[in-house]
Structure formats: structure tokens, C-alpha cells
Motif scaffolding. Structure first.
Motif, PDB file in Angstrom:
ATOM      1  N   MET B 256      -3.678  19.765  -8.888  1.00 41.04           N
ATOM      2  CA  MET B 256      -4.166  19.115  -7.596  1.00 41.04           C
ATOM      3  C   MET B 256      -2.794  18.813  -6.635  1.00 41.04           C
ATOM      4  SD  MET B 256      -7.536  18.093  -7.259  1.00 41.04           S
ATOM      5  CE  MET B 256      -6.834  16.803  -6.098  1.00 41.04           C
ATOM      6  N   ASP B 257      -2.798  19.177  -5.503  1.00 41.02           N
ATOM      7  CA  ASP B 257      -1.624  18.669  -4.648  1.00 41.02           C
ATOM      8  C   ASP B 257      -1.611  17.671  -3.668  1.00 41.02           C
ATOM      9  OD1 ASP B 257      -2.913  20.606  -3.482  1.00 41.02           O
ATOM     10  OD2 ASP B 257      -1.336  22.122  -3.476  1.00 41.02           O
ATOM     11  N   ASP B 258      -2.846  17.829  -2.852  1.00 39.42           N
ATOM     12  CA  ASP B 258      -3.053  16.907  -1.752  1.00 39.42           C
ATOM     13  C   ASP B 258      -4.380  16.040  -2.338  1.00 39.42           C
ATOM     14  OD1 ASP B 258      -3.388  15.372   0.310  1.00 39.42           O
ATOM     15  OD2 ASP B 258      -3.468  16.978   1.764  1.00 39.42           O
ATOM     16  N   TYR B 259      -4.402  14.819  -2.565  1.00 44.74           N
ATOM     17  CA  TYR B 259      -5.264  14.127  -2.785  1.00 44.74           C
ATOM     18  C   TYR B 259      -6.158  13.561  -1.412  1.00 44.74           C
ATOM     19  CZ  TYR B 259      -3.696  13.643  -7.402  1.00 44.74           C
ATOM     20  OH  TYR B 259      -3.295  14.184  -8.806  1.00 44.74           O
ATOM     21  N   PHE B 260      -5.439  13.535  -0.457  1.00 44.62           N
ATOM     22  CA  PHE B 260      -6.224  13.169   0.693  1.00 44.62           C
ATOM     23  C   PHE B 260      -6.674  13.977   1.956  1.00 44.62           C
ATOM     24  CE2 PHE B 260      -4.322   9.412  -1.173  1.00 44.62           C
ATOM     25  CZ  PHE B 260      -5.509   8.602  -1.176  1.00 44.62           C
ATOM     26  N   ASN B 261      -6.018  15.123   1.869  1.00 47.95           N
ATOM     27  CA  ASN B 261      -6.390  16.064   2.969  1.00 47.95           C
ATOM     28  C   ASN B 261      -6.690  15.609   4.338  1.00 47.95           C
ATOM     29  OD1 ASN B 261      -6.965  18.237   1.145  1.00 47.95           O
ATOM     30  ND2 ASN B 261      -8.793  17.284   0.448  1.00 47.95           N
ATOM     31  N   LYS B 262      -5.785  14.636   4.571  1.00 50.07           N
ATOM     32  CA  LYS B 262      -5.749  13.932   5.980  1.00 50.07           C
ATOM     33  C   LYS B 262      -5.315  14.911   7.018  1.00 50.07           C
ATOM     34  CE  LYS B 262      -5.280  10.453   9.171  1.00 50.07           C
ATOM     35  NZ  LYS B 262      -6.700  10.350   9.868  1.00 50.07           N
ATOM     36  N   GLY B 443     -11.053  15.014  -7.931  1.00 51.55           N
ATOM     37  CA  GLY B 443     -11.154  16.467  -7.138  1.00 51.55           C
ATOM     38  C   GLY B 443     -12.228  16.232  -6.302  1.00 51.55           C
ATOM     39  N   ALA B 444     -13.533  15.530  -6.367  1.00 53.32           N
ATOM     40  CA  ALA B 444     -14.304  15.417  -5.570  1.00 53.32           C
ATOM     41  C   ALA B 444     -14.176  14.519  -4.340  1.00 53.32           C
ATOM     42  CB  ALA B 444     -15.839  14.920  -6.079  1.00 53.32           C
ATOM     43  N   LYS B 445     -13.206  13.589  -4.899  1.00 52.02           N
ATOM     44  CA  LYS B 445     -12.705  12.782  -3.778  1.00 52.02           C
ATOM     45  C   LYS B 445     -11.935  13.305  -2.597  1.00 52.02           C
ATOM     46  CE  LYS B 445     -11.186   8.255  -5.535  1.00 52.02           C
ATOM     47  NZ  LYS B 445     -10.492   7.415  -5.776  1.00 52.02           N
ATOM     48  N   PHE B 449     -12.953  13.544   1.373  1.00 53.63           N
ATOM     49  CA  PHE B 449     -11.848  13.009   2.334  1.00 53.63           C
ATOM     50  C   PHE B 449     -11.776  14.229   3.166  1.00 53.63           C
ATOM     51  CE2 PHE B 449     -10.233   9.528  -0.734  1.00 53.63           C
ATOM     52  CZ  PHE B 449     -10.748   8.577   0.122  1.00 53.63           C
ATOM     53  N   ALA B 450     -11.747  15.591   2.762  1.00 49.64           N
ATOM     54  CA  ALA B 450     -11.679  16.634   3.561  1.00 49.64           C
ATOM     55  C   ALA B 450     -12.690  16.686   4.623  1.00 49.64           C
ATOM     56  CB  ALA B 450     -11.439  18.020   2.868  1.00 49.64           C
ATOM     57  N   GLN B 451     -13.918  16.262   4.203  1.00 51.00           N
ATOM     58  CA  GLN B 451     -15.075  16.387   4.906  1.00 51.00           C
ATOM     59  C   GLN B 451     -14.884  15.274   6.153  1.00 51.00           C
ATOM     60  OE1 GLN B 451     -17.406  18.554   5.359  1.00 51.00           O
ATOM     61  NE2 GLN B 451     -16.667  19.497   3.327  1.00 51.00           N
ATOM     62  N   ILE B 452     -14.543  14.112   5.557  1.00 52.88           N
ATOM     63  CA  ILE B 452     -14.313  13.031   6.391  1.00 52.88           C
ATOM     64  C   ILE B 452     -13.028  13.342   7.733  1.00 52.88           C
ATOM     65  CG2 ILE B 452     -13.374  10.705   6.607  1.00 52.88           C
ATOM     66  CD1 ILE B 452     -14.515  10.119   3.787  1.00 52.88           C
ATOM     67  N   SER B 453     -12.268  13.903   7.214  1.00 56.51           N
ATOM     68  CA  SER B 453     -11.282  14.202   7.988  1.00 56.51           C
ATOM     69  C   SER B 453     -12.002  15.406   9.197  1.00 56.51           C
ATOM     70  CB  SER B 453     -10.091  15.141   7.307  1.00 56.51           C
ATOM     71  OG  SER B 453      -9.343  14.251   6.816  1.00 56.51           O
ATOM     72  N   LEU B 469      -6.593   0.486  -2.313  1.00 55.39           N
ATOM     73  CA  LEU B 469      -5.357   0.631  -1.191  1.00 55.39           C
ATOM     74  C   LEU B 469      -4.951   2.065  -1.133  1.00 55.39           C
ATOM     75  CD1 LEU B 469      -3.309  -2.481  -2.369  1.00 55.39           C
ATOM     76  CD2 LEU B 469      -5.032  -2.161  -0.691  1.00 55.39           C
ATOM     77  N   SER B 470      -4.870   2.759  -1.972  1.00 55.70           N
ATOM     78  CA  SER B 470      -4.243   4.177  -1.955  1.00 55.70           C
ATOM     79  C   SER B 470      -5.360   5.008  -0.824  1.00 55.70           C
ATOM     80  CB  SER B 470      -4.213   5.045  -3.018  1.00 55.70           C
ATOM     81  OG  SER B 470      -5.603   4.993  -3.497  1.00 55.70           O
ATOM     82  N   GLU B 471      -6.711   4.643  -0.853  1.00 55.21           N
ATOM     83  CA  GLU B 471      -7.394   5.324   0.092  1.00 55.21           C
ATOM     84  C   GLU B 471      -7.158   4.787   1.488  1.00 55.21           C
ATOM     85  OE1 GLU B 471     -11.765   4.684  -1.131  1.00 55.21           O
ATOM     86  OE2 GLU B 471     -11.093   5.859  -2.975  1.00 55.21           O
ATOM     87  N   ILE B 472      -6.996   3.654   1.658  1.00 54.19           N
ATOM     88  CA  ILE B 472      -6.778   3.064   3.014  1.00 54.19           C
ATOM     89  C   ILE B 472      -5.369   3.609   3.511  1.00 54.19           C
ATOM     90  CG2 ILE B 472      -6.337   0.934   4.180  1.00 54.19           C
ATOM     91  CD1 ILE B 472      -9.125   0.640   3.368  1.00 54.19           C
ATOM     92  N   VAL B 473      -4.529   3.554   2.619  1.00 53.39           N
ATOM     93  CA  VAL B 473      -3.327   3.936   3.015  1.00 53.39           C
ATOM     94  C   VAL B 473      -3.181   5.450   3.328  1.00 53.39           C
ATOM     95  CG1 VAL B 473      -1.060   4.295   2.392  1.00 53.39           C
ATOM     96  CG2 VAL B 473      -2.100   2.104   1.747  1.00 53.39           C
ATOM     97  N   GLY B 474      -4.119   6.290   2.529  1.00 52.53           N
ATOM     98  CA  GLY B 474      -4.003   7.611   2.689  1.00 52.53           C
ATOM     99  C   GLY B 474      -4.533   8.186   3.988  1.00 52.53           C
ATOM    100  N   MET B 475      -5.691   7.473   4.171  1.00 54.17           N
ATOM    101  CA  MET B 475      -6.797   8.023   5.312  1.00 54.17           C
ATOM    102  C   MET B 475      -6.491   7.457   6.844  1.00 54.17           C
ATOM    103  SD  MET B 475      -8.289  10.860   4.026  1.00 54.17           S
ATOM    104  CE  MET B 475      -9.557  11.013   5.009  1.00 54.17           C
TER     105      MET B 475
END
Ligand SMILES: Nc1ncnc2c1ncn2[C@@H]1O[C@H](COP(=O)(O)OP(=O)(O)OP(=O)(O)O)[C@@H](O)[C@H]1O
Ligand SMILES: [Mg+2]
Lengths: 334, 512
Positions: B256-262, B443-445, B449-453, B469-475
Motif C-alpha cells: 500500500m503506498d497511498d492511504y488517502f488518494n487525495k 485498503g477499503a479506506k 477516500f478515492a471515491q470521496i476525492s 486525526l490522520s483522516e482529517i489531516v490527510g483529506m
């Protein structure tokens, strides 16, 4: 070593029994109503000589028409998680209303229309009270039972209104070609009920509300409106049942239909509808109706006294509800 | 010579208390567990990790007797237990905090804590006074402020979670299973829970800990077992796990490289404007804006009023004062139906109570608020409905045999994905997500997040409430931090850091 093999054996046996049990469960789950109906049919055919004749079977169907129409309405109500204990007295009220109108000279179509509308209004009233005032359906409809009964008695002064109109009597007794009119009406109601429940948004909302009312509300469904609609629809349909019954009896009697709500509820539950709401089908209800009707008919053919019939039916209903709850429990922990 | 306590202690540590051997579980022919083995030692915190639908909850339900196993063996202190039913498992001292909370809404908080084990007086009647006092004590030890006499219906999901934890403590279990206990807790409660876990471990309780939050696993667990697709992949001591990536790779079987796909997208016009929104005791003078294409994060402690803002926007909470403007037009939102008509979608934090229609299929659940779209001359067009549901099952990688599977038989994370799909189909203009990744695997996260983006890219304005916090920071493109019903501060993109959020949430100032 020895120890090891014995545990292995154990495991295998264990596996087989659970598989076998699981299969049986699936059959039981999917087809318990069908199996019950088939068994009842076979048993009645064997122990009575008159059951398995075309005449008798047509007779069973015709006599089941009123129950079936009521049960269709009841299916909707029970799927929302509600119940209608006043269905029997609604039957009486619509019977006396339609007879009264016809005796007073109102044309038949108009008399029927007015009666159905009144039935719908009764349902609308109950539905509104239930959905806006948050009073349990059980209480509202129970109170309604005595109110409606009272109205029927006051309106008729306690004596049945006899109908002499030959055309009206055709509804419950006549034939369209070879098929009894009552059966045709029953089929039309069942088909409409089925389409409404399975193929329209309204029907889907009915299931959703019975399962998770809060989720339904959050999805923008107007829960109050749908619930009220279900009772109004139920009232109108039950009025049709009342009209068919009045026609068959050639009279509107304030006593007609008392206790029939229990038969309708039993048929719905026998047909696999979840008493707590959220699950059920019109096709299941039809089978439930068939079971109750065949049981009634068979017990009559066997000359079982009406008191004994009551007891037997009570046991069957208890059995059905018990099976229903086992199924629900099984589902929760397969 | 007798053993010293120390030696005895070590002796016990070395023999397992529970052994699951070769456990297989089939659901109508489909294998959810394929010969999984697990050994649990007293006084250990054993993590169970794996993707959504890997079989973690199923394995635990077999241990508690909620499900019957198809084959395999369960040993307790070396003795084989033939039929593990809920009664047996309770006798042994197994207690489970299930993933989906079991709180009776119409009982009081204290009653819920003592459900099934209410203290009674000499006459066999429930001793209310004792029950309330005991509950108070437990809450005090958990540092939570909850009135035992309150009816459970109106408390938050985090508080319900704490009730379950309090229940577990009063049961004095020997083996405690926690199935995603922190998924609805914020930082503070999570800290309390984690220290509780350590405390129980030191008392000799064995803990089975399921979580999708990797940092927790690293902090409190000493052993980890990875499941994938119902099979046992690996069990190893945490000391041998180098980092999160290694664990995640074992779980998902790929890097897994990118967790947030922002995705950075141009931010458009203001779509939503909230002015002076107040509600006595809940919200005070809330002002903020949301633009199209923007992801606005709302952070804060549980109970700080984050969910209440969402509820006010969706017509679930009657505001005392204040205005909500959409496209600069004053709106009247009295119920969810009004909100939906204005193009607002809302994924709630409690999927079981306010989201799922459990007896229905995945398809029904996905299409529920969208049925109008599929209706042609009064009838629902099932074909179109199926096609769209199928599409989203693929898009969000919802693990179900078919879309006709009953939703209650999906794993928790996959249920969550179905709910998110529901609101994506709606094509809202404003989408409010309250803890969107509750119980969702890493993975599903990333997929969610990709879909949200992607939605943001299409111009949807997104409000994302999260305790992680990581979700807020990342997205987030911008973040609001809530504290006790007021906005404690607003952070522009380059100011969104865990530190700044925490400072605001706890009432400190931030430095630029
Ligand atoms: N009652 C059931 N009937 C049919 N299938 C089921 C049932 N319960 C679980 N499953 C299936 O078993 C598999 C494992 O589910 P389980 O709930 O154990 O996953 P999990 O690892 O806990 O996932 P999550 O992280 O999402 O909670 C899933 O594919 C699920 O659909
Ligand atoms: Mg799970």
C-alpha cells in the motif's frame, strides 16, 4: 496416535451432521408453508371421502375469498410492524353499510364505491392516530373494534339488513363463466396487492419501515404518510371483503365477521410474514389462507363440532407463530 | 517447596487458556473460515487483524458460541469443549464486546451496564440503588461523565460504546474479546480504553483485540494474528513486526503506498453557509461556509457537537436560532426529506440504528433513498436498480456473494460501504459523512477516500466528521475544530496538523 484418529473421526462426524442439519434448515426455511399445505392437503384427501372433489375444492376457494382479501390487507399492516384487530368489525360495518345503501335504493356501483370509501376512511383515521400520536396499533385497533361493532349494532338496531337485490347477490354467489365471481375478485385483489408490495416504491417503503423506521426517515421517506396509507389501503380492501361477505349472506349483519381478524392474522403468519415486521409476501399469505380454509373445510367434513374446531385452530395458530419465531432465531445465529 | 508467585505466574503464562484448532465455518455453502487456528495465553493482548470480511468477527462469534462451527475444535485449558454455546462460554468467563453495539435503547444506562446480571436484594428484587452506585463507580474509573439513570436512547454512540466497555468490566471476564471497540471513540476515550486494556492484561485477563487502527495494535498488543479471506496467514509477536506497512502488506497481500488518494481540485463557489446556528446546551453560534469541490473536516472530541451540526443541517435537530443558506438562498429544513430535496446526503455514524435495513438485501439498502430514480410509470425498474447496485458493489469493492445477499450477513466494514454507496448514487451537492470509515479496513479506506476525492472533483461539497486525526489531516482542504458546542478554531490547509487540532480540541491556543 490412536487418540489423534479418534478426534479426526469426531470432527468428520460433526461436519456431516451440521451439513445435514443445515440442508434441512434451508428446506424448512424456504418451504415450510408449502410443505405444511401439501401435508394438510394429502391428509384431508385420505381421511375424508368428499374433500378431493372439484365441487368441494371450488367451494373451499369460494369460501376462502373473504378471508383472502382480508389477509392481503393484513399482510401490508403486519409488514410495517403493526396489526389490525378491528378487521373483523370493519367487515361487519361495511356489510351493513352496503346493505343499508342498497335497501335504500342506491345504485349498486355507487353503494359499493361509498362503502369502500368509508372503509378507507376508517383505515385513514386509525393510521393517522397510530402514526402521528405514537399509540401502538394494537391499542388503537382494539379500541376501534368496539367502536365499529357498536356502530354496526346501532345502525341496524341489532337485526341483519336483508338484501333482496338479485344482481348484488351475484358478487358472492354468482359465476363469471365457470369461475365464481368471488374468486375473481379475490385474485384481482391479490394481484394488486402483490404488485403494490413488490414492484412499487410504496411497497418497498412498507418493508423498510417495518425493519428500521429511523433509517427509513433518514432516507427521506415520509414514514407517517406511508403508515397512514397502509391502514387506509387496508380499510378499503377490507371493505371489499365485507361487501363480498354481505353478498354471499344476502344480508348485512352486525355479527358477521366477528373473530375473522384472527383467521386473517393466522393466515398471514402461517404464510411466513414476520410478526415483528419487515418481512413477508402476498404469495405466502395466499398459502396461509389455503391452509386455514382447508383446515376449516376438512374439520367440517369430519363433523368436528365448532367448539373443537376453535381449539384445533388455536393450536395451529400457536404452532405457526412458534415456527415463525424459531425461524427468526435461527436466522440470527446460523 | 512451594512455587513462588512469580514462578506460578510464569507457569500460567506458558500454557494457553484457549485454543481454536482448524476452525471452519460455512454459511450456506460458502466458507467464511477455512481451518483457522488461534492460541490465546493468559495475560496477553492478542490482536486479530485482516481486511473487511476476512472472518475476524465470525471467528470470535464461534468462540462466544453465537455461531456454531462447521468443523474444528475448541480447547479450554487443554480440555476440548464439545458444544460451545453462549451459556458455556459465559461460564468459562468469555465476554465479547461485539462490533455492532447491543444497547437496549429504552432501558437506563445502569440497566444496560448490568444487563442480565442486575444486582438483587434479599427478596430477589432488583436493587436499583446498588446498581446505580456500582455503575457510577465503573464510570468514574473510566473517567466518563454519564448519568446511570439516563435512558440510553438519547446518548451518543461513543457513550454506548463506553456502556459496553463498562459491562465487560463488571462481568470480570477471563477472556475479553473486543471487536473494534474504538471505531466510534475519539482520541480521549481511546486513550482511556487503551490504558484499561493494559490494566486488565496486568491482572491476567486475556484480551482478543480486533481493530483497523494500526497504531493501537502497536501500542497495546503483544501478539498479532493476520487473517485473509478466511485463512490464517501468520501469527507473530509484535516485537517481530517492524512497522505498519509490513502488517498491512500481510493483510492485503500487496504493497500500500497511498492511504488517502487525495486529489487536489479547484475549489468553487460557496454552496453552503451556516450563520449563527445555536441550540441550547448543544451548539452555540456556529458559523461556517462550504464550497463546491471542498472537503471540510470537522474534528473535536466526542460530544463536542460535531454530529449535532450534521443533524441540524439534515433536519434532525431543531435549531433555536440561525440560518442555513444553500446557494445564498435561505432554506427551511424541517426533516430529512427537505434536506434530501435540497441535495444533501448524510452518512450517519451509527449504521446499525440509523442506516441499515437489516432484513433486506444489499441492493435494497443501496437503492433505498434513490428509488425515485428507478421508478417508471409507478413501478420500480429492478433491472436498472440492479445495474447501478452492481456498479457500486464493484466500485467500492463491497464483498458480498451477490447484491441479493441479506445485508445483515455482510461484515461490518462492507455494510458501511453499502451505506456510502447509497448516498453516492443520490448525487448530492453536499455530502455529510459522519465517521465514514468506521470499521473499514485500510485498503477499503483508501478506496472510499478515492471515491470521496472523486466526488469533490465533480464539484460536490463534502463535510467530513472524523475522530481519526490522520483522516482529517490527510483529506481536508480546511478544518473546523469543535469544543463543547462551539467552534474552537478553523484551520486552513497548511495549518491542519494533529498538534493544532488537539490543541484546539482541548482548549489551548495554536501557534502559527
Ligand atoms: N450470517 C452470515 N451469513 C452469511 N455470510 C456471513 C454471515 N456472517 C458473516 N458472513 C460472511 O463471512 C465473511 C466474514 O465476515 P466477518 O464478519 O467475520 O468479517 P470481519 O473480518 O469481521 O470483517 P470487518 O472488518 O468488516 O468487520 C464475510 O464474507 C461475510 O459476508
Ligand atoms: Mg467484523
Amino acid at each position: 496416535m490412536l487418540n489423534n484418529t479418534s478426534t479426526n473421526l469426531n470432527i468428520n462426524q460433526n461436519k456431516q451432521t451440521t451439513n445435514w442439519k443445515q440442508k434441512l434448515y434451508v428446506i424448512f426455511d424456504k418451504g415450510s408453508t408449502t410443505i405444511g399445505l401439501a401435508l394438510l392437503f394429502i391428509i384431508m384427501s385420505i381421511i375424508t371421502t368428499d374433500f378431493l372433489t372439484v365441487d368441494n375444492l371450488l367451494n373451499v376457494m369460494r369460501q376462502s375469498a373473504v378471508l383472502c382479501i382480508m389477509a392481503v390487507a393484513m399482510t401490508f399492516i403486519i409488514i410495517t410492524g403493526g396489526i389490525d384487530l378491528s378487521a373483523g368489525s370493519q367487515l361487519a360495518v361495511s356489510g351493513v353499510v352496503v346493505s343499508g345503501l342498497i335497501v335504500a335504493g342506491v345504485p349498486i356501483p355507487l353503494a359499493i364505491l361509498i362503502t369502500v370509501l368509508i372503509g378507507g376512511m376508517i383505515g385513514l383515521f386509525m393510521g393517522t392516530v397510530i402514526s402521528t400520536q405514537n399509540i401502538p396499533p394494537f391499542i388503537v385497533t382494539l379500541a376501534m373494534t368496539t367502536i365499529l361493532s357498536g356502530i354496526a349494532f346501532v345502525y341496524t338496531e341489532g337485526t341483519p339488513v336483508v338484501i333482496t337485490d338479485a344482481v348484488f347477490r351475484q358478487i358472492g354467489r354468482g359465476y363469471l363463466g365457470p369461475i365464481p365471481t368471488a374468486i375473481i375478485i379475490m385474485i384481482i385483489v391479490a394481484v394488486i396487492g402483490h404488485i403494490l408490495l413488490s414492484h412499487t416504491r410504496f411497497g418497498r417503503y412498507v418493508y423498510t419501515i417495518g425493519d428500521n423506521e429511523e433509517a427509513a426517515r433518514l432516507c427521506g421517506i415520509n414514514v407517517k404518510w406511508v403508515k397512514t396509507g397502509v391502514y387506509a389501503f387496508g380499510g378499503a380492501i377490507t371493505a371489499i371483503a365485507g361487501i363480498v361477505l354481505a353478498s354471499r349472506l344476502s344480508s348485512g349483519s352486525p355479527n358477521a365477521g366477528t373473530g375473522s381478524e384472527l383467521d386473517a392474522i393466522a393466515a398471514v403468519v402461517l404464510g411466513g410474514t414476520n410478526l415483528f415486521g419487515g418481512e413477508g409476501k402476498i404469495t405466502g399469505t395466499l398459502m396461509g389462507v389455503a391452509i386455514i380454509s382447508i383446515l376449516n373445510n376438512g374439520l367440517n367434513l369430519l363433523n368436528v363440532s365448532s367448539y373443537n374446531q376453535l381449539m384445533i385452530k388455536g393450536v395451529v395458530i400457536l404452532l405457526a407463530v412458534w415456527l415463525n419465531s424459531i425461524k427468526a432465531r435461527k436466522k440470527a445465529s446460523v | 517447596m512451594s512455587l513462588s508467585p512469580n514462578e506460578r505466574g510464569r507457569y500460567e503464562v506458558n500454557s494457553p487458556i484457549i485454543e481454536l484448532k482448524n476452525i471452519t465455518k460455512e454459511f450456506s455453502g460458502v466458507k467464511a473460515l477455512k481451518g483457522v487456528s488461534l492460541t490465546v495465553y493468559p495475560g496477553s493482548v492478542h490482536a486479530l487483524v485482516g481486511e473487511n470480511g476476512a472472518g475476524k468477527s465470525t471467528l470470535m462469534k464461534i468462540l462466544t458460541g453465537a455461531y456454531s462451527k462447521t468443523s474444528g475444535e475448541i480447547l479450554y485449558n487443554g480440555k476440548s469443549i464439545e458444544n460451545m454455546d453462549p451459556k458455556n462460554s459465559k461460564k468459562i468467563g468469555i465476554h465479547c464486546i461485539y462490533q455492532e453495539l447491543n444497547v437496549a435503547n429504552y432501558l437506563t444506562v445502569a440497566e444496560n451496564v448490568f444487563l442480565g446480571s442486575q444486582p438483587v436484594n434479599s427478596m430477589g428484587l432488583i436493587n436499583w440503588k446498588q446498581m446505580n452506585e456500582k455503575a457510577k463507580e465503573v464510570f468514574a474509573s473510566l473517567q466518563i461523565n454519564l448519568d446511570p439513570k439516563h435512558v440510553a436512547k438519547n446518548i451518543s454512540i461513543a457513550q454506548k460504546q463506553m456502556i459496553e466497555i463498562a459491562r465487560a468490566i463488571t462481568q470480570e471476564a477471563k477472556i475479553l474479546i473486543m471487536d473494534e471497540p474504538t471505531s466510534s471513540l475519539s482520541e480521549r476515550e481511546t486513550e482511556i480504553l487503551l490504558s484499561l486494556v493494559t490494566e486488565l492484561k496486568n491482572k491476567g485477563v486475556s484480551i482478543l483485540y480486533i481493530s483497523h487502527r494500526m497504531d493501537e495494535i502497536f501500542r497495546v498488543c503483544d501478539t498479532v494474528t493476520v487473517l485473509r479471506d478466511g485463512t490464517h496467514i501468520k501469527t507473530l509477536p509484535m516485537s517481530e513486526v517492524q512497522n505498519v506497512d509490513q502488517l498491512v502488506e500481510l493483510m492485503v497481500n500487496r504493497k500500500m503506498d497511498d492511504y488517502f488518494n487525495k486529489i487536489e481540485v479547484p475549489i468553487g463557489e460557496t454552496v453552503l453557509k451556516v450563520q449563527n446556528l445555536s441550540k441550547t446546551g448543544v451548539l452555540k453560534d456556529i458559523n461556517f461556509e462550504l464550497r463546491s469541490g471542498e472537503i471540510l473536516g470537522i474534528a473535536g472530541l466526542v460530544g463536542a457537537g460535531r454530529t449535532e451540526i450534521a443533524q441540524a443541517l439534515f433536519g434532525l435537530l431543531k435549531k433555536d436560532t440561525g440560518e442555513i443558506l444553500i446557494d445564498n438562498q435561505l432554506t427551511k429544513i424541517n426533516n430529512p426529506s427537505d434536506a434530501i430535496k435540497l441535495g444533501i446526503g448524510f452518512v450517519t455514524e451509527n449504521r446499525k440504528e440509523t442506516g441499515l435495513v437489516l432484513k433486506q438485501t444489499v441492493r435494497d439498502n443501496i437503492s433505498l433513498p434513490n428509488l425515485k430514480k428507478f421508478t417508471k410509470s409507478l413501478l420500480v425498474n429492478k433491472k436498472a436498480e440492479k445495474k447501478v447496485s452492481e456498479d457500486y458493489k464493484q466500485k467500492l469493492n463491497i464483498k458480498a456473494r451477490t447484491i441479493e445477499q441479506t445485508v445483515s450477513t455482510l461484515s461490518g466494514g462492507n455494510q458501511q460501504k453499502a451505506i456510502i454507496a447509497r448516498w453516492m448514487i443520490q448525487e448530492p451537492r453536499i455530502l455529510i459523512l459522519d465517521e465514514p470509515c468506521r470499521g473499514v479496513d485500510v485498503g477499503a479506506k483508501a478506496e472510499i477516500f478515492a471515491q470521496i476525492s472523486h466526488l469533490a472533483k465533480q464539484g460536490v461539497g463534502i463535510i467530513m466528521i472524523s475522530s481519526e486525526l490522520s483522516e482529517i489531516v490527510g483529506m481536508s482542504d480546511r478544518a473546523i475544530v469543535m469544543r463543547e458546542g462551539v467552534i474552537a478554531g478553523e484551520l486552513s490547509k497548511d495549518m491542519i496538523t494533529s498538534d493544532n487540532i488537539l490543541k484546539l480540541a482541548f482548549g489551548g491556543g495554536i501557534s502559527a
